[in-house]
Motif scaffolding. Structure first.
Motif, mmCIF file in Angstrom:
data_model
loop_
_atom_site.group_PDB
_atom_site.id
_atom_site.type_symbol
_atom_site.label_atom_id
_atom_site.label_comp_id
_atom_site.label_asym_id
_atom_site.label_seq_id
_atom_site.Cartn_x
_atom_site.Cartn_y
_atom_site.Cartn_z
ATOM 1 N N UNK A 6 41.674 21.771 45.024
ATOM 2 C CA UNK A 6 42.194 22.955 45.691
ATOM 3 C C UNK A 6 41.187 23.398 46.746
ATOM 4 N N UNK A 7 41.667 23.658 47.958
ATOM 5 C CA UNK A 7 40.807 24.231 48.995
ATOM 6 C C UNK A 7 41.303 25.638 49.291
ATOM 7 N N UNK A 8 40.363 26.542 49.426
ATOM 8 C CA UNK A 8 40.674 27.952 49.664
ATOM 9 C C UNK A 8 39.854 28.447 50.845
ATOM 10 N N UNK A 9 40.458 29.362 51.596
ATOM 11 C CA UNK A 9 39.744 29.969 52.716
ATOM 12 C C UNK A 9 40.232 31.396 52.872
ATOM 13 N N UNK A 10 39.302 32.318 53.059
ATOM 14 C CA UNK A 10 39.656 33.732 53.238
ATOM 15 C C UNK A 10 38.495 34.449 53.910
ATOM 16 N N UNK A 11 38.787 35.603 54.481
ATOM 17 C CA UNK A 11 37.726 36.468 54.979
ATOM 18 C C UNK A 11 36.882 36.851 53.766
ATOM 19 N N UNK A 12 35.563 36.681 53.877
ATOM 20 C CA UNK A 12 34.706 36.919 52.717
ATOM 21 C C UNK A 12 34.739 38.385 52.310
ATOM 22 N N UNK A 13 34.745 38.583 51.009
ATOM 23 C CA UNK A 13 34.699 39.939 50.461
ATOM 24 C C UNK A 13 34.119 39.878 49.050
ATOM 25 N N UNK A 14 33.563 40.965 48.626
ATOM 26 C CA UNK A 14 32.973 41.064 47.295
ATOM 27 C C UNK A 14 34.050 40.856 46.227
ATOM 28 N N UNK A 15 33.716 40.073 45.198
ATOM 29 C CA UNK A 15 34.609 39.887 44.063
ATOM 30 C C UNK A 15 35.625 38.776 44.216
ATOM 31 N N UNK A 16 35.625 38.079 45.341
ATOM 32 C CA UNK A 16 36.635 37.039 45.571
ATOM 33 C C UNK A 16 36.496 35.877 44.584
ATOM 34 N N UNK A 17 35.288 35.425 44.346
ATOM 35 C CA UNK A 17 35.094 34.322 43.397
ATOM 36 C C UNK A 17 35.553 34.744 42.001
ATOM 37 N N UNK A 18 35.256 35.981 41.620
ATOM 38 C CA UNK A 18 35.669 36.465 40.305
ATOM 39 C C UNK A 18 37.194 36.495 40.204
ATOM 40 N N UNK A 19 37.882 36.895 41.260
ATOM 41 C CA UNK A 19 39.349 36.913 41.252
ATOM 42 C C UNK A 19 39.909 35.504 41.064
ATOM 43 N N UNK A 20 39.331 34.543 41.754
ATOM 44 C CA UNK A 20 39.786 33.159 41.654
ATOM 45 C C UNK A 20 39.520 32.627 40.245
ATOM 46 N N UNK A 21 38.307 32.846 39.746
ATOM 47 C CA UNK A 21 37.935 32.374 38.410
ATOM 48 C C UNK A 21 38.824 33.005 37.340
ATOM 49 N N UNK A 22 39.134 34.285 37.505
ATOM 50 C CA UNK A 22 39.998 34.978 36.554
ATOM 51 C C UNK A 22 41.395 34.349 36.542
ATOM 52 N N UNK A 23 41.933 34.049 37.712
ATOM 53 C CA UNK A 23 43.260 33.438 37.802
ATOM 54 C C UNK A 23 43.268 32.066 37.125
ATOM 55 N N UNK A 24 42.245 31.268 37.373
ATOM 56 C CA UNK A 24 42.164 29.940 36.764
ATOM 57 C C UNK A 24 42.087 30.069 35.249
ATOM 58 N N UNK A 25 41.236 30.939 34.770
ATOM 59 C CA UNK A 25 41.065 31.139 33.329
ATOM 60 C C UNK A 25 42.343 31.663 32.679
ATOM 61 N N UNK A 26 42.969 32.644 33.321
ATOM 62 C CA UNK A 26 44.179 33.254 32.764
ATOM 63 C C UNK A 26 45.327 32.262 32.618
ATOM 64 N N UNK A 27 45.307 31.204 33.419
ATOM 65 C CA UNK A 27 46.371 30.204 33.350
ATOM 66 C C UNK A 27 45.920 28.939 32.612
ATOM 67 N N UNK A 28 44.879 29.073 31.800
ATOM 68 C CA UNK A 28 44.439 27.965 30.951
ATOM 69 C C UNK A 28 43.721 26.851 31.681
ATOM 70 N N UNK A 29 43.272 27.141 32.901
ATOM 71 C CA UNK A 29 42.615 26.108 33.704
ATOM 72 C C UNK A 29 41.145 25.943 33.367
#
Length: 166
Positions: A6-29
């Motif tokens: 998966x490749x991701x790109x966004x305007x950098x902001x605080x907490x972005x990695x945590x949001x991504x990690x949370x989504x992956x974890x929440x879906x059993x990834x």
């Protein structure tokens, strides 16, 4: 479990990695491998994820809902290779076309670049513009190391190359 790059790109902001990690974890990834960078105000990531097949579409939807995030993905499979992996660090005076020269020399020898990280910096005492590349390659023949070293030194007298695998 399915594997996706998966490749991701966004305007950098605080907490972005945590949001991504949370989504992956929440879906059993399972977050297997990644490269995360902040360059000129943009966050860029390459992730290798293992995700249950039944959860993939939901994870994809969750990631796509993150603000201003662009995303691409590809299904992968683990390849078994018996190639030799070698790591190098290269420093040279910065100039246009240097990445092209390096990649051309490596490709001409049939060697695969598996990872490359480059950066521009100034020499501490002189202020001269320097190009630095750290890269990992995969080669089939142990003689390729010597051929690659000779080829990269052929780029110019200013090239300093260190084999970090030795």
């Amino acid at each position: 479990m399915l594997r996706y790059l998966v490749t991701l790109q966004a305007k950098d902001r605080e907490g972005l990695v945590e949001q991504i990690a949370h989504a992956v974890s929440r879906h059993g990834g399972n977050w297997l491998d990644s490269e995360l960078r902040h360059i000129d105000g943009i966050f860029a990531a390459i992730l290798l994820l293992e995700v249950p097949a039944a959860q993939w579409d939901e994870l994809l939807e969750t990631l796509e809902l993150l603000e201003d995030l662009s995303l691409t993905y590809a299904k992968t499979s683990k390849l078994q290779t018996k190639n030799k992996h070698v790591s190098y660090s290269l420093v040279a005076y910065d100039r246009p076309g240097l990445v092209h020269e390096i990649s051309n020399k490596i490709s001409a020898l049939g060697i695969n670049i598996e990872h490359m990280s480059t950066r521009y910096e100034s020499a501490s005492h002189t202020g001269i513009a320097l190009f630095r590349a750290d890269f990992n390659v995969s080669m089939q023949d142990s003689q390729d190391e010597e051929r690659l070293t000779q080829a990269l030194h052929g780029i110019g007298d200013d090239v300093v190359l260190d084999n970090l695998s030795s």
